[in-house]
Design an enzyme around this catalytic site. Sequence first.
Site, PDB file in Angstrom:
ATOM      1  CB  THR A 170      -4.708   7.181  -2.864  1.00 39.18           C
ATOM      2  OG1 THR A 170      -5.550   6.082  -3.221  1.00 39.18           O
ATOM      3  CG2 THR A 170      -4.718   7.342  -1.355  1.00 39.18           C
ATOM      4  CD  GLU A 230      -3.223  -0.265   0.219  1.00 39.49           C
ATOM      5  OE1 GLU A 230      -2.990  -0.127  -1.014  1.00 39.49           O
ATOM      6  OE2 GLU A 230      -4.286   0.074   0.742  1.00 39.49           O
TER       7      GLU A 230
END
Length: 285
Positions: free
Chosen positions: A160, A107
């Site tokens: 993101t 991530e």
Amino acid sequence: MGVCLEGIGDEMVFRKVPGKGVRITQITGADLPFETEKNVAGVAALALVNAANPDSGFEIEIHKKIKAGSGIGSSSASAAGAVFGINELMGRPFTKHQLVDFAMKGEALASGSEHADNVAPCILGGFTLVRGYNPLDVIKIESPSEIYAVVLHPHIEVKTSDSRAVLSPNVTLKAAITQWGNLGGLIAGLYTKDYELIGRSLQDVIIEPMRKKLIPGFENTKNSALDAGALGAGISGAGPSIFALCKGQTSAEKVAFAMSNAYLETGIPFDIHLSKVNDEGVKTI
């Protein structure tokens, strides 16, 4: 917090091979790098392999069915799948909670920071609360049986990193108090299966006001979901997907229809997903 959905996910194939290391041999459904150190799944897999130091190496096929930048956990699906698959081939030396820590390394490549918001529900299933990171402390919450999720995914990408850039580093005390109350109410509602409390608590007064401007048609689509009977609605992940939680499949179908009709007005293509909560998490198929 995060939640694992049943009907949306990537598929991955793992093989033990002679030698050491991790190699990605096939990718379908997305244009992603084959270099292990530049791929989210590869980085997560390497974190696990480096910790375990097995005698064999591993090959990974990645079949992406969640689009990048969708707000429904594309990178976390890759990272969670990678550590789960290799752990299975090794005889499960690590617990699911330990796998979350390895998946977070993937991530970090995708978003710039290690976070468990998405990989935790992917691996553990159900709803998860990340209480803290030093040390990592994740609590799994089994979902009430009648909870359904509707997710509308517009075919636009919101990265993101971009969605984080619009956030303010400071939060007013008034907003914080409201948000803490809603968080506590949501957790209490899930544990007690109080659907009305869940609905009252699905209000984001901190992030949503800043991020919704990145999502065309958000306000109208959210209001349409609520008018159709959704318990609550909001932004899924970093966006642009819009989610609604519903009580029962019939209600979810009505909400999905209303959200679809509302979003048609934007002229932007989209997908609509209707799913139960997956309490198991990532699994062998």
